[in-house]
Design a protein around this motif. Structure first.
Motif, PDB file in Angstrom:
ATOM      1  N   THR A  16     -14.113   5.491   3.616  1.00  0.00           N
ATOM      2  CA  THR A  16     -14.016   3.995   3.065  1.00  0.00           C
ATOM      3  C   THR A  16     -15.070   3.730   2.205  1.00  0.00           C
ATOM      4  O   THR A  16     -16.143   3.032   2.762  1.00  0.00           O
ATOM      5  N   HIS A 100      -0.482   0.376  13.195  1.00  0.00           N
ATOM      6  CA  HIS A 100      -0.814  -0.436  12.128  1.00  0.00           C
ATOM      7  C   HIS A 100      -0.470   0.240  10.620  1.00  0.00           C
ATOM      8  O   HIS A 100      -1.133   0.756   9.760  1.00  0.00           O
ATOM      9  N   THR A 103      -1.752   0.273   6.920  1.00  0.00           N
ATOM     10  CA  THR A 103      -2.712   0.980   6.130  1.00  0.00           C
ATOM     11  C   THR A 103      -2.300   2.395   5.822  1.00  0.00           C
ATOM     12  O   THR A 103      -2.740   2.711   4.666  1.00  0.00           O
ATOM     13  N   GLU A 104      -1.336   2.986   6.671  1.00  0.00           N
ATOM     14  CA  GLU A 104      -0.610   4.254   6.013  1.00  0.00           C
ATOM     15  C   GLU A 104       0.004   3.929   4.670  1.00  0.00           C
ATOM     16  O   GLU A 104      -0.078   4.705   4.060  1.00  0.00           O
ATOM     17  N   CYS A 125       5.915  -0.220  12.327  1.00  0.00           N
ATOM     18  CA  CYS A 125       4.519  -0.404  12.756  1.00  0.00           C
ATOM     19  C   CYS A 125       4.528  -0.416  14.345  1.00  0.00           C
ATOM     20  O   CYS A 125       5.102  -1.314  14.849  1.00  0.00           O
TER      21      CYS A 125
END
Length: 215
Positions: A16, A100, A103-104, A125
């Motif tokens: 990140t 989540h 994000t993917e 999700c």
């Protein structure tokens, strides 16, 4: 005739860097379906990816995953790995599953040119589904929900393939527990309660039929 979807449970590990989107360094996917309430695996994929040269692997990243810069520099780039994963998706219809999932979805969308099938596939999700199935939990993080269900964590938590295997176990429990309490029984129900559309697709999804029922 019912059209049975293959669920592809997917997870990324990513760097990140400040001021720019996350860069994937590992992906894993396990494909399978549920027959009479039991998971039947049909394939798996796991690979490391070399990040761009100007993206550093920090000490925090190494502590989190155990993946070092030296290990990553010997790997193929994300474009090549994602294309190889995409080439495995030859028998639709599919649903991606992730904890989540937005994000993917974002990581896949940024690689959409290399994985057009993957980028066009809707997601489910497990965070959203867990909120419906277990509304009294104070958090629906993966560790919290797994602890609630009594599913042990492996020593190599935060690597893509072990996290996928944990999510497979969680997804199976979600389907069973949600069905037992009449929260869902079909893929239409799951899409309504936990669906995440693709963020950027270069082709139309091939899975227009919905399986009825899930089990």
């Amino acid at each position: 005739m019912n059209s049975y979807h293959t669920f592809v449970v997917i997870d990324f590990e990513a760097l990140t860097p400040k001021g720019r989107p996350a860069e994937p360094i590992e992906v894993a996917a396990v494909a399978g379906s549920f027959r009479t309430g039991h998971w039947a695996e049909t394939g798996r994929f796991s690979a490391l990816m070399r990040p761009p040269n100007d993206v550093a692997v920090t000490p925090f990243d190494v502590a989190q995953t155990g993946i070092t810069d030296v290990a990553l520099r010997a790997q193929p780039p994300a474009s090549q790995v994602m294309a190889a994963l995409d080439a495995r998706l030859t028998a639709p219809p599919y649903r991606l599953v992730a904890h989540h999932a937005p994000t993917e979805a974002g990581l896949i969308a940024r690689q959409h040119e290399h994985c057009p099938r993957l980028a066009a596939t809707p997601l489910l999700c497990t965070v959203r589904l867990a909120r419906v199935a277990y509304p009294k939990l104070p958090s629906h993080s993966l560790d919290t929900v797994l602890h609630h269900l009594g599913i042990p964590l492996p020593a190599n938590r935060h690597r893509a393939l072990p996290d996928v295997e944990l999510t497979v176990a969680l997804f199976g429990r979600l389907l069973t527990d949600g069905a037992a309490t009449d929260r869902w029984s079909t893929l239409t129900d799951l899409d309504r309660l936990g669906g995440v559309p693709p963020k950027r697709a270069t082709q139309a999804p091939a899975d227009t039929n919905t399986q009825q029922p899930l089990f």
